[in-house]
Design a protein around this motif. Structure first.
Motif, PDB file in Angstrom:
ATOM      1  N   ASN A 102       0.830  -1.213   0.000  1.00 25.11           N
ATOM      2  CA  ASN A 102       0.000   0.000   0.000  1.00 25.11           C
ATOM      3  C   ASN A 102       0.861   1.258   0.000  1.00 25.11           C
ATOM      4  O   ASN A 102       0.557   2.245  -0.693  1.00 25.11           O
ATOM      5  CB  ASN A 102      -0.925  -0.002   1.209  1.00 25.11           C
ATOM      6  N   ARG A 103       1.947   1.204   0.774  1.00 27.48           N
ATOM      7  CA  ARG A 103       2.849   2.370   0.806  1.00 27.48           C
ATOM      8  C   ARG A 103       3.520   2.575  -0.550  1.00 27.48           C
ATOM      9  O   ARG A 103       3.667   3.700  -1.016  1.00 27.48           O
ATOM     10  CB  ARG A 103       3.896   2.158   1.896  1.00 27.48           C
ATOM     11  N   MET A 104       3.938   1.492  -1.177  1.00 26.60           N
ATOM     12  CA  MET A 104       4.552   1.597  -2.499  1.00 26.60           C
ATOM     13  C   MET A 104       3.563   2.164  -3.519  1.00 26.60           C
ATOM     14  O   MET A 104       3.920   2.987  -4.369  1.00 26.60           O
ATOM     15  CB  MET A 104       5.053   0.224  -2.954  1.00 26.60           C
ATOM     16  N   LYS A 105       2.325   1.738  -3.416  1.00 30.78           N
ATOM     17  CA  LYS A 105       1.306   2.238  -4.339  1.00 30.78           C
ATOM     18  C   LYS A 105       1.091   3.737  -4.162  1.00 30.78           C
ATOM     19  O   LYS A 105       0.984   4.491  -5.141  1.00 30.78           O
ATOM     20  CB  LYS A 105       0.000   1.481  -4.105  1.00 30.78           C
ATOM     21  N   SER A 106       1.035   4.193  -2.906  1.00 32.71           N
ATOM     22  CA  SER A 106       0.836   5.623  -2.647  1.00 32.71           C
ATOM     23  C   SER A 106       2.029   6.449  -3.119  1.00 32.71           C
ATOM     24  O   SER A 106       1.862   7.535  -3.684  1.00 32.71           O
ATOM     25  CB  SER A 106       0.585   5.855  -1.156  1.00 32.71           C
ATOM     26  N   VAL A 107       3.247   5.931  -2.929  1.00 29.44           N
ATOM     27  CA  VAL A 107       4.436   6.650  -3.383  1.00 29.44           C
ATOM     28  C   VAL A 107       4.465   6.740  -4.903  1.00 29.44           C
ATOM     29  O   VAL A 107       4.823   7.769  -5.481  1.00 29.44           O
ATOM     30  CB  VAL A 107       5.711   5.977  -2.843  1.00 29.44           C
ATOM     31  N   LYS A 108       4.057   5.663  -5.580  1.00 33.05           N
ATOM     32  CA  LYS A 108       3.990   5.705  -7.040  1.00 33.05           C
ATOM     33  C   LYS A 108       2.987   6.742  -7.525  1.00 33.05           C
ATOM     34  O   LYS A 108       3.240   7.468  -8.496  1.00 33.05           O
ATOM     35  CB  LYS A 108       3.615   4.321  -7.587  1.00 33.05           C
ATOM     36  N   ASN A 109       1.850   6.817  -6.858  1.00 28.79           N
ATOM     37  CA  ASN A 109       0.848   7.820  -7.240  1.00 28.79           C
ATOM     38  C   ASN A 109       1.364   9.236  -7.035  1.00 28.79           C
ATOM     39  O   ASN A 109       1.142  10.123  -7.874  1.00 28.79           O
ATOM     40  CB  ASN A 109      -0.435   7.599  -6.436  1.00 28.79           C
ATOM     41  N   ILE A 110       2.060   9.439  -5.907  1.00 28.72           N
ATOM     42  CA  ILE A 110       2.634  10.769  -5.657  1.00 28.72           C
ATOM     43  C   ILE A 110       3.678  11.112  -6.707  1.00 28.72           C
ATOM     44  O   ILE A 110       3.757  12.249  -7.187  1.00 28.72           O
ATOM     45  CB  ILE A 110       3.232  10.818  -4.236  1.00 28.72           C
ATOM     46  N   GLN A 111       4.478  10.131  -7.099  1.00 30.49           N
ATOM     47  CA  GLN A 111       5.496  10.367  -8.121  1.00 30.49           C
ATOM     48  C   GLN A 111       4.854  10.733  -9.464  1.00 30.49           C
ATOM     49  O   GLN A 111       5.346  11.619 -10.179  1.00 30.49           O
ATOM     50  CB  GLN A 111       6.366   9.126  -8.276  1.00 30.49           C
ATOM     51  N   LYS A 112       3.753  10.087  -9.799  1.00 36.70           N
ATOM     52  CA  LYS A 112       3.044  10.443 -11.033  1.00 36.70           C
ATOM     53  C   LYS A 112       2.530  11.884 -10.978  1.00 36.70           C
ATOM     54  O   LYS A 112       2.606  12.624 -11.964  1.00 36.70           O
ATOM     55  CB  LYS A 112       1.881   9.476 -11.262  1.00 36.70           C
ATOM     56  N   ILE A 113       2.022  12.282  -9.811  1.00 32.04           N
ATOM     57  CA  ILE A 113       1.492  13.640  -9.666  1.00 32.04           C
ATOM     58  C   ILE A 113       2.610  14.673  -9.797  1.00 32.04           C
ATOM     59  O   ILE A 113       2.467  15.690 -10.490  1.00 32.04           O
ATOM     60  CB  ILE A 113       0.770  13.778  -8.312  1.00 32.04           C
ATOM     61  N   GLY A 167      11.287   8.373  -6.097  1.00 37.29           N
ATOM     62  CA  GLY A 167      11.956   7.212  -6.680  1.00 37.29           C
ATOM     63  C   GLY A 167      12.886   6.526  -5.698  1.00 37.29           C
ATOM     64  O   GLY A 167      12.925   5.283  -5.617  1.00 37.29           O
ATOM     65  N   GLU A 168      13.631   7.331  -4.927  1.00 38.31           N
ATOM     66  CA  GLU A 168      14.526   6.748  -3.924  1.00 38.31           C
ATOM     67  C   GLU A 168      13.732   6.033  -2.828  1.00 38.31           C
ATOM     68  O   GLU A 168      14.107   4.951  -2.377  1.00 38.31           O
ATOM     69  CB  GLU A 168      15.404   7.843  -3.320  1.00 38.31           C
ATOM     70  N   MET A 169      12.639   6.637  -2.404  1.00 44.25           N
ATOM     71  CA  MET A 169      11.799   5.992  -1.385  1.00 44.25           C
ATOM     72  C   MET A 169      11.186   4.705  -1.922  1.00 44.25           C
ATOM     73  O   MET A 169      11.077   3.698  -1.198  1.00 44.25           O
ATOM     74  CB  MET A 169      10.689   6.949  -0.933  1.00 44.25           C
ATOM     75  N   LEU A 170      10.812   4.717  -3.196  1.00 43.20           N
ATOM     76  CA  LEU A 170      10.251   3.513  -3.808  1.00 43.20           C
ATOM     77  C   LEU A 170      11.286   2.394  -3.851  1.00 43.20           C
ATOM     78  O   LEU A 170      10.954   1.219  -3.634  1.00 43.20           O
ATOM     79  CB  LEU A 170       9.748   3.838  -5.206  1.00 43.20           C
TER      80      LEU A 170
END
Length: 320
Positions: free
Chosen positions: A47-58, A286-289
């Motif tokens: 879930n955390r990875m999914k949220s970070v990916k969404n933030i990166q897209k934004i 990206g680094e957090m991901l």
């Protein structure tokens, strides 16, 4: 007594035979967890990875939007520099002139996520307010932009003379800014208008700048005293207008031109700063991901190892 002792011994020997609660496959032991993690669920990490990916897209999308807006504003800002430069050559720019009534025009953005561009303008405005303050002097603020208003209203609410927001909601042209400048001149009394904005240099560089517009009376006084404006009398005046009327018209036109350039320069700096901020945010995401992916893999491997150990232990127990 013998029966009680027997029951105690029975409980002691029966305890190891009672199988403990099975360990969830989504949990890992403390010694197998990454540094700083006690036990973590793979679902939580996903879930955390999914949220970070969404933030990166934004953040990537916001960077692209800022880049497109910057290209649209940059040409207009560079062309507007030719409006105020003749006034500087004619009337000069005297930031150190000592007057009684100062009006600080602080230009900022209405939106955030653009680094420290607004904080820089507010800090310079506060420093200028301290420099121009005095027992027989009056210094007021005119604020353009929501962010500067939110910061200055905390400790300088009584000094705010006028506040205008949503200035960049629609693409600005000179006509709109000249009407805005006329409203400012009608609502404030001034000897010197000090416009503080961020001058655009490049996407990663902007320079906090202050332009000074003097009132016609101060211009005439400085010209007569032979200061930086002493060459004004060398020009011939044609037509039926007096020198005071010409200076009044020049002051109003100068303020509208300087304000138009300042708004466009600050808008360019805002979009450039937003591009840099969103680019940094995308890299950090990206680094957090990457770190979350490593944690997820370790967690999944640890859960698989735990399940294998349980299967092998059960099989060994059955064989024995």
């Amino acid at each position: 007594m013998a029966m009680a002792a027997l029951r105690r011994e029975g409980r002691r020997f029966a305890a190891p035979l009672i199988s403990p609660q099975p360990i969830r496959s989504s949990l890992i032991a403390e010694e197998q967890a990454p540094l700083g993690v006690r036990s973590i669920s793979t679902q939580v990490v996903r879930n955390r990875m999914k949220s970070v990916k969404n933030i990166q897209k934004i953040t990537k999308a916001m960077k692209m939007v800022a880049a497109s807006k910057l290209r649209a504003i940059q040409t207009r800002a560079e062309n507007s520099r030719g409006l105020w430069q003749p006034f500087t050559a004619l009337l000069g720019d005297a930031p150190s002139v000592d007057v009684k009534k100062n009006v600080i025009v602080t230009i900022s953005s209405d939106k955030g996520l653009c680094g420290g561009i607004n904080s820089t303008s507010v800090k310079i405005s506060k420093a200028m307010h301290k420099l121009t303050a005095g027992p027989e002097k009056e210094t007021k603020y005119v604020i353009l932009g929501e962010k500067a208003k939110a910061q200055l209203i905390r400790d300088s609410k009584k000094d705010i003379e006028l506040s205008i927001t949503e200035l960049q909601k629609n693409p600005l042209n000179y006509t709109q800014v000249s009407v805005l400048a006329d409203d400012i001149l009608k609502n404030v009394e001034y000897d010197a208008l000090r416009i503080i904005f961020n001058k655009f240099h490049s996407v990663v560089s902007f320079l906090p700048t202050m332009s000074t517009v003097l009132s016609p009376e101060v211009v005439e006084r400085e010209a007569e005293s032979g200061g930086k404006l002493g060459d004004l009398d060398s020009y011939e005046i044609e037509g039926g207008e007096t020198k005071g009327e010409i200076l009044q018209n020049l002051a109003e036109f100068q303020f509208s031109c300087v304000l138009f350039n300042a708004v466009l320069e600050n808008a360019c700096s805002e979009q450039g700063a937003r591009m840099s901020a969103m680019d940094s945010s995308s890299r950090n995401a990206g680094e957090m991901l990457d770190r979350l992916t490593l944690t997820y893999n370790r967690t999944r491997q640890a859960s698989i190892t735990t399940e294998l150990i349980e299967i092998i232990s059960g099989a060994s127990a059955l064989e024995g």
